[in-house]
Structure formats: structure tokens, C-alpha cells
Design an enzyme around this catalytic site. Structure first.
Site, PDB file in Angstrom:
ATOM      1  N   LYS A 194      -7.761   5.516   3.485  1.00 51.27           N
ATOM      2  CA  LYS A 194      -8.279   4.395   2.681  1.00 51.27           C
ATOM      3  C   LYS A 194      -7.179   3.331   2.651  1.00 51.27           C
ATOM      4  O   LYS A 194      -6.205   3.444   1.903  1.00 51.27           O
ATOM      5  CB  LYS A 194      -8.657   4.919   1.292  1.00 51.27           C
ATOM      6  CG  LYS A 194      -8.573   3.997   0.103  1.00 51.27           C
ATOM      7  CD  LYS A 194      -9.432   2.771   0.132  1.00 51.27           C
ATOM      8  CE  LYS A 194      -9.094   1.911  -1.068  1.00 51.27           C
ATOM      9  NZ  LYS A 194      -8.328   0.699  -0.715  1.00 51.27           N
ATOM     10  N   GLU A 244       3.847   8.625  -3.664  1.00 55.87           N
ATOM     11  CA  GLU A 244       5.015   7.784  -3.340  1.00 55.87           C
ATOM     12  C   GLU A 244       4.856   6.505  -4.131  1.00 55.87           C
ATOM     13  O   GLU A 244       4.006   5.669  -3.803  1.00 55.87           O
ATOM     14  CB  GLU A 244       5.026   7.442  -1.848  1.00 55.87           C
ATOM     15  CG  GLU A 244       5.296   8.592  -0.941  1.00 55.87           C
ATOM     16  CD  GLU A 244       6.711   9.091  -1.050  1.00 55.87           C
ATOM     17  OE1 GLU A 244       7.577   8.348  -1.542  1.00 55.87           O
ATOM     18  OE2 GLU A 244       6.937  10.246  -0.658  1.00 55.87           O
ATOM     19  N   CYS A 271       9.000  -0.508  -1.173  1.00 62.58           N
ATOM     20  CA  CYS A 271       9.249   0.367  -2.326  1.00 62.58           C
ATOM     21  C   CYS A 271      10.736   0.689  -2.465  1.00 62.58           C
ATOM     22  O   CYS A 271      11.238   0.867  -3.560  1.00 62.58           O
ATOM     23  CB  CYS A 271       8.449   1.653  -2.186  1.00 62.58           C
ATOM     24  SG  CYS A 271       8.715   2.484  -0.627  1.00 62.58           S
ATOM     25  N   GLU A 326      10.195  -3.090 -11.239  1.00 62.62           N
ATOM     26  CA  GLU A 326      10.062  -3.347  -9.796  1.00 62.62           C
ATOM     27  C   GLU A 326       9.443  -4.726  -9.600  1.00 62.62           C
ATOM     28  O   GLU A 326       8.347  -4.997 -10.095  1.00 62.62           O
ATOM     29  CB  GLU A 326       9.169  -2.278  -9.173  1.00 62.62           C
ATOM     30  CG  GLU A 326       9.058  -2.431  -7.678  1.00 62.62           C
ATOM     31  CD  GLU A 326       8.169  -1.367  -7.047  1.00 62.62           C
ATOM     32  OE1 GLU A 326       7.103  -1.075  -7.617  1.00 62.62           O
ATOM     33  OE2 GLU A 326       8.546  -0.840  -5.992  1.00 62.62           O
TER      34      GLU A 326
HETATM   35  P1  NDP Z   1      -1.843  -0.192  -5.914  1.00 61.19           P
HETATM   36  O1  NDP Z   1      -1.235   0.991  -6.529  1.00 61.19           O
HETATM   37  O2  NDP Z   1      -2.690  -1.069  -6.733  1.00 61.19           O
HETATM   38  O3  NDP Z   1      -2.743   0.224  -4.649  1.00 61.19           O
HETATM   39  C1  NDP Z   1      -2.327   1.130  -3.632  1.00 61.19           C
HETATM   40  C2  NDP Z   1      -3.546   1.704  -2.970  1.00 61.19           C
HETATM   41  O4  NDP Z   1      -4.333   2.417  -3.922  1.00 61.19           O
HETATM   42  C3  NDP Z   1      -4.494   0.657  -2.387  1.00 61.19           C
HETATM   43  O5  NDP Z   1      -5.148   1.197  -1.260  1.00 61.19           O
HETATM   44  C4  NDP Z   1      -5.490   0.455  -3.506  1.00 61.19           C
HETATM   45  O6  NDP Z   1      -6.720  -0.075  -3.080  1.00 61.19           O
HETATM   46  C5  NDP Z   1      -5.634   1.888  -3.995  1.00 61.19           C
HETATM   47  N1  NDP Z   1      -6.096   2.009  -5.369  1.00 61.19           N
HETATM   48  C6  NDP Z   1      -5.967   1.116  -6.376  1.00 61.19           C
HETATM   49  N2  NDP Z   1      -6.543   1.608  -7.507  1.00 61.19           N
HETATM   50  C7  NDP Z   1      -7.027   2.829  -7.190  1.00 61.19           C
HETATM   51  C8  NDP Z   1      -7.718   3.825  -7.929  1.00 61.19           C
HETATM   52  N3  NDP Z   1      -8.015   3.674  -9.216  1.00 61.19           N
HETATM   53  N4  NDP Z   1      -8.060   4.966  -7.302  1.00 61.19           N
HETATM   54  C9  NDP Z   1      -7.762   5.163  -6.003  1.00 61.19           C
HETATM   55  N5  NDP Z   1      -7.122   4.246  -5.251  1.00 61.19           N
HETATM   56  C10 NDP Z   1      -6.734   3.093  -5.837  1.00 61.19           C
HETATM   57  O7  NDP Z   1      -0.695  -0.952  -5.269  1.00 61.19           O
HETATM   58  P2  NDP Z   1      -0.741  -2.330  -4.549  1.00 61.19           P
HETATM   59  O8  NDP Z   1      -0.812  -2.000  -3.124  1.00 61.19           O
HETATM   60  O9  NDP Z   1      -1.754  -3.291  -5.057  1.00 61.19           O
HETATM   61  O10 NDP Z   1       0.664  -2.875  -5.000  1.00 61.19           O
HETATM   62  C11 NDP Z   1       0.932  -3.120  -6.335  1.00 61.19           C
HETATM   63  C12 NDP Z   1       2.302  -2.668  -6.664  1.00 61.19           C
HETATM   64  O11 NDP Z   1       2.521  -1.310  -6.211  1.00 61.19           O
HETATM   65  C13 NDP Z   1       3.372  -3.437  -5.965  1.00 61.19           C
HETATM   66  O12 NDP Z   1       3.638  -4.635  -6.602  1.00 61.19           O
HETATM   67  C14 NDP Z   1       4.497  -2.452  -6.017  1.00 61.19           C
HETATM   68  O13 NDP Z   1       5.091  -2.487  -7.270  1.00 61.19           O
HETATM   69  C15 NDP Z   1       3.836  -1.125  -5.830  1.00 61.19           C
HETATM   70  N6  NDP Z   1       3.858  -0.666  -4.460  1.00 61.19           N
HETATM   71  C16 NDP Z   1       4.682   0.356  -4.137  1.00 61.19           C
HETATM   72  C17 NDP Z   1       4.739   0.804  -2.858  1.00 61.19           C
HETATM   73  C18 NDP Z   1       5.577   1.927  -2.453  1.00 61.19           C
HETATM   74  O14 NDP Z   1       5.725   2.144  -1.261  1.00 61.19           O
HETATM   75  N7  NDP Z   1       6.141   2.706  -3.356  1.00 61.19           N
HETATM   76  C19 NDP Z   1       3.969   0.202  -1.787  1.00 61.19           C
HETATM   77  C20 NDP Z   1       3.085  -0.829  -2.239  1.00 61.19           C
HETATM   78  C21 NDP Z   1       3.045  -1.220  -3.519  1.00 61.19           C
HETATM   79  P3  NDP Z   1      -7.032  -1.654  -3.169  1.00 61.19           P
HETATM   80  O15 NDP Z   1      -5.750  -2.355  -2.938  1.00 61.19           O
HETATM   81  O16 NDP Z   1      -8.006  -1.844  -2.071  1.00 61.19           O
HETATM   82  O17 NDP Z   1      -7.607  -1.903  -4.512  1.00 61.19           O
END
Ligand code: NDP
Length: 488
Positions: A175, A249, A283, A384
Site C-alpha cells: 500500500k 518504522e 526518518c 521531528e
Molecule cells: P503517515 O504515517 O501519515 O503515512 C504513512 C503511510 O501510512 C501512508 O501510506 C499512509 O497512506 C498510510 N496511512 C495513513 N493513515 C493510515 C491508517 N489509519 N491506517 C493504515 N495506513 C495509514 O506518514 P506520512 O507519509 O504522511 O508522513 C507524515 C509524517 O510521518 C512525516 O512528516 C514524518 O514525520 C513521518 N514519516 C516518517 C518516516 C520514516 O521513515 N520513519 C517516513 C515518512 C514519514 P496515505 O498517505 O495514502 O494516507
């Protein structure tokens, strides 16, 4: 090779493009232009993706280690042969520099090759006890696993999850994040030539709808998620309720601890690389820089000069060192943090503003931003930011450095900069972080386990141990005796 014109869920090797489900747009962060439309999944398609995956598992789950290794090597070849195409897709999705995309896609190929070799050489354990019994400890795949990707490094993080999942004998349903689905979906499509139908499917659409439906689906036996701590916690709760394993992660706020005997020129290069890669949207971004007081002022000045000469611009130009942040949401969030740093009294050394003029007017470009005299309780030092913003803090003693470095709820990465090997070892052991680099940063070879302490997550990805995280461990106890024993 041309782009797939129509993208959407991928089930049994084919894109399911149904006129009845809503579509969302893939947007190029550099100019906000639409690249393509992507069909979203309804519950019907999510169910179909899981059914297809369960069906495929009946054969894939029984493949030999050698067969899986051959498939992973085939996938590695697909990545290598299409390196530039995949790198361009990654940049179109995320806006990161093309040079960085090429490195990440090249690393993905290495990940697939590593897990091919890890599973080919895998041996189950045999334990013989002195009472004549023995155990054979084997790993069995879970079945269908859900791999949820973030938007910042979709292609590379796909390899981190998919390679160990397939090596362990699972079928995968990916996903991707809806703001960066195109690169991952195109990879999933290209990989189909290496795989039987249904072994690798993808669902598309928003996290709260489609991601949530995947996590809750009774056919899904494990979730691997990369993204925010808030969503990770929600997914962890759902998986806990379902009693299925989850690898999480999550975010980070990684510290670089720089002592006055360090090679400062080298430290500065890695501070730049570790904090401004992907415009700080990683991250593991090392955005809390702890510098010993004796070299603090000169360090800040040297870093300022480097920031000043950074080439920020068109990510498709190989000379560019930093592109825009991904979209307006991320831009607003990062600018909010910059405001908070100024209000809290941190010293803005350079940056702190949106870049304007020429290409800058089309995307969300933020000037590389450096705050000095940051106190460890300021918001910019604790949360972050996920943007090109660094906080430089001051310390006097080793104990103080460790205390500041550990004074955050995150624990993903850290680095230690010193020529004193004893100190390097002491500080590395004292830091609460899943990965500590000594005198370098960011490199994560396929064999190194990666994951977080504290609110940075649970479980490990990559490294041989990742195969365990995609396996049920079964212990088969065998008796060598035919005796009929008394019950008590
Ligand atoms: P999110 O946690 O919002 O999303 C990550 C993934 O999870 C996306 O595919 C998203 O889908 C999906 N998702 C969101 N809500 C749900 C849910 N309730 N159930 C299942 N899946 C879900 O992170 P973002 O990518 O939007 O980034 C936001 C913040 O996350 C960043 O600003 C950063 O702080 C952190 N981040 C950390 C990372 C890491 O590697 N540790 C990497 C990326 C982000 P969709 O986006 O389609 O809604």
C-alpha cells in the site's frame, strides 16, 4: 520503456482500473503539475487483492529457498536494468535530487541481491539435548503480509520490506502513500515478470480508508509499516487487537555528537548529507547537532558557509543538491517549526524562508535553515520536523552530551564524532538509538539491521534478522526413544 498510462490496484499481475472507483492524482512536487491519475481501491478490490494473495500463497509458500533466491535475483536485475527509469519515477514522485534517487534505487537492487543470498544460504537450526531428544527450529512464512509505505522514499523502502517478506516465503500486498504511489506501483508492475500472479499485489488510496482496511483484513497475517509515530501507534493497536505481528518504522530526531578532537571537515560533510538529503524528509535525518563548546562557534560558522553554497534547484539536474519539500502540507508544517524556533529564542543563523524566483516559485522550496544556541527543551529540538532545518546545541562533557542526545522520545539513529576509540565505544553504547554511526552517517548496508528504540518503532528491517520478522518460528521436538514412560 513507457510509463503505465493507467495506474491503480495491482491484482494477479494486472492493473485493475475500474470506472466505478474514485481516482487521485500523482503530482510532481517541483511544479505542482499532474503526472497521472491513479484509481483508488474500494473494499471490493482490497478483498480481491487479499483473496488473490491467499491463493498464490498455496504454491509460493512451498517454494524452496533456491527458487525464492532466483526470483529475488531476477527482481534485482529488473531494478538494475531499469535504474534510470525507476530513479526518474522516484524524483517525479518525491522531488528529491536525481543523483540521490539513483543511489537509492541502486541500493534497492543490492537489497534484493542480499536477501537472495541470505535465503539461499539459510539453514534451519538443529539442537540435540543430552536426554536424547532433539529440536529442529524452522521458519515458516506467515502467508499474506501488508507492506505500508511512506511518501519520502517509496522505491527503496519497498525493497526493505518486500525482499525479506518474499525471502521468507510470504506473499505481499503493498500500500503506497497516496501522495507518492506512482513510483512504487510502476516497480510492482515491472516485478510481475519475475513472480507468479498474486505473489505481489498492490492496493491504492488513502491510509485511513484503504490502509486501514488492509490492516483489519482477516486474510492479512502481518503488517510492516513505515511512517509517522501517530499512525504507527494506531496500526500497532489494531494489530495488537488482531494478535498479528507488526513491524513499525516510525519517526526520528537523531543526534550527531561532535567532540572537539573530531575530523571537523568530514563531520560537516556528513551533517549536510544526513540532514539535507531529500530536503530533510528522511526518518533518520540527523537534525540535532551537539557540538562541544570548545569548537562550537567555529563549527557553526563553517556549517553556515556550507549551507550558503548548497545548490538548491531542479531535482532533475544532476548538479542539484536539494529539491523542494513534497507539498504544501509539508511546507506549512516545516515553516511552522521555523516560526516556533524563532519565537522560542533560538538564533537563526541562515535560511528560515521560502525561496522565490524562477523555478522556486512553482514548488515549495525552503532555504536550508540553521538554528544555533538551541536549548534541548525547545520544540525544534524535540519534534521531528521532516524538512531542511537543523538545530545546533552546545555541550561541555561526554555525560552532558549523552544526556542531551537521549533527551528525546525518539531513538532511531545517532552519530559520534571523535578520534578517541574508547570514547566512541562508550558513547555509542550509552546512546538510545537503533543505529549509531561512528565518524560517518546514513549508510545502511543491506546486512545491517535497521529500526528504532522508544517511539521510533518496533522490530527491525533489513539485515538477516529481518527474515525472522517475516516468519513464524516453529520448534519441532523429536524423541529418539520408543520407551513407554509413566505419566507422573
Ligand atoms: P503517515 O504515517 O501519515 O503515512 C504513512 C503511510 O501510512 C501512508 O501510506 C499512509 O497512506 C498510510 N496511512 C495513513 N493513515 C493510515 C491508517 N489509519 N491506517 C493504515 N495506513 C495509514 O506518514 P506520512 O507519509 O504522511 O508522513 C507524515 C509524517 O510521518 C512525516 O512528516 C514524518 O514525520 C513521518 N514519516 C516518517 C518516516 C520514516 O521513515 N520513519 C517516513 C515518512 C514519514 P496515505 O498517505 O495514502 O494516507
Amino acid at each position: 520503456m513507457t510509463d503505465q498510462e493507467v495506474l491503480g490496484p495491482i491484482i494477479d499481475g494486472k492493473v485493475v482500473a475500474s470506472g466505478s472507483t474514485p481516482k487521485f492524482k500523482a503530482i510532481y512536487p517541483v511544479d505542482g503539475k499532474e503526472i497521472c491519475e491513479i484509481y483508488s481501491c474500494g473494499q471490493e478490490q482490497t478483498d480481491a487483492a487479499v483473496r488473490s494473495s491467499e491463493e498464490a500463497f498455496k504454491s509460493w509458500g512451498k517454494t524452496s529457498f533456491g527458487e525464492r533466491a532466483a526470483v529475488l535475483e531476477h527482481i534485482a536485475r529488473i531494478v538494475e536494468e531499469n535504474l534510470e527509469y525507476f530513479a526518474k519515477n522516484e524524483t517525479l514522485d518525491t522531488g528529491k535530487g536525481i543523483g540521490e534517487s539513483l543511489v537509492q534505487i541502486g541500493n534497492s537492487a543490492k537489497i534484493y541481491r542480499y536477501f537472495a543470498s541470505a535465503i539461499r544460504s539459510h539453514e534451519d537450526r538443529y539442537i540435540r539435548y543430552d536426554n536424547g531428544t532433539a529440536s529442529v527450529v524452522i521458519r515458516e512464512p506467515f502467508g499474506s503480509v501488508g507492506l505500508i509505505l511512506p511518501w519520502n522514499a517509496p522505491s527503496m523502502l519497498l525493497s526493505w520490506k518486500l525482499a525479506p517478506a518474499l525471502a521468507a516465503g510470504n506473499c505481499a500486498i503493498v500500500k503506497p502513500a497516496s501522495v507518492a504511489s506512482r513510483a512504487a506501483l510502476n516497480m510492482v508492475l515491472r516485478f510481475q515478470e519475475a513472480l507468479p500472479p498474486g505473489v505481489l499485489n498492490a492496493v491504492t488510496g488513502s491510509g485511513p480508508d484503504v490502509g486501514n482496511a488492509l490492516v483489519k483484513h482477516p486474510g492479512i497475517r502481518k503488517i510492516s509499516f513505515t511512517g509517522s509515530t501517530a499512525v504507527g501507534r494506531e496500526i500497532g493497536e489494531l494489530c495488537g487487537n488482531r494478535l498479528i505481528p507488526a513491524t513499525l518504522e516510525l519517526g526520528g530526531k537523531s543526534a550527531s555528537v561532535i567532540f572537539d578532537d573530531a575530523n571537523i571537515e568530514r563531520a560537516i560533510q556528513f551533517v549536510m548529507l544526513g540532514s539535507l538529503s531529500s530536503a530533510g524528509q528522511i526518518c533518520i535525518a540527523g537534525t540535532r547537532i551537539l557540538v562541544q563548546s570548545t569548537i562550537y562557534d567555529s563549527f557553526v560558522e563553517k556549517l553556515k558557509t556550507k549551507f550558503d553554497t548548497l545548490r538548491v534547484g531542479d531535482p532533475m539536474d544532476s548538479d542539484t543538491q536539494m529539491g523542494p519539500v513534497i507539498n504544501k502540507n509539508q511546507f506549512d508544517k516545516v515553516m511552522g517549526y521555523i516560526d516556533s524556533g524563532i519565537k522560542d529564542g533560538a538564533r537563526l543563523v541562515i535560511g528560515g524562508e521560502r525561496l522565490t524566483g524562477g523555478i522556486y516559485d512553482k514548488g515549495y522550496y525552503i532555504a536550508p535553515t540553521l538554528f544555533a544556541d538551541v536549548k534541548s527543551d525547545m520544540t525544534i529540538a524535540c519534534e521531528e520536523i521532516f524538512g531542511p532545518v537543523l538545530s545546533i546545541m552546545r555541550f561541555d562533557t561526554e555525560e552532558e552530551a549523552v544526556s542531551i542526545a537521549n533527551g528525546t522520545e525518539y531513538g532511531l539513529g545517532a552519530s559520534v564524532w571523535t578520534k578517541d576509540i574508547n570514547r566512541a565505544m562508550r558513547v555509542s553504547q550509552a546512546l538510545e538509538a537503533g543505529t549509531v554511526w561512528v565518524n560517518f552517517y546514513l549508510d545502511s548496508p543491506a546486512g545491517s539491521p535497521f529500526g528504532g528504540y522508544k517511539k521510533s518503532g518496533m522490530g527491525r528491517e533489513i539485515g538477516k534478522i529481518a527474515i525472522d520478522y517475516y516468519s513464524n518460528i516453529k520448534n519441532i521436538n523429536i524423541s529418539s526413544s520408543d520407551d513407554v514412560p509413566p505419566i507422573f
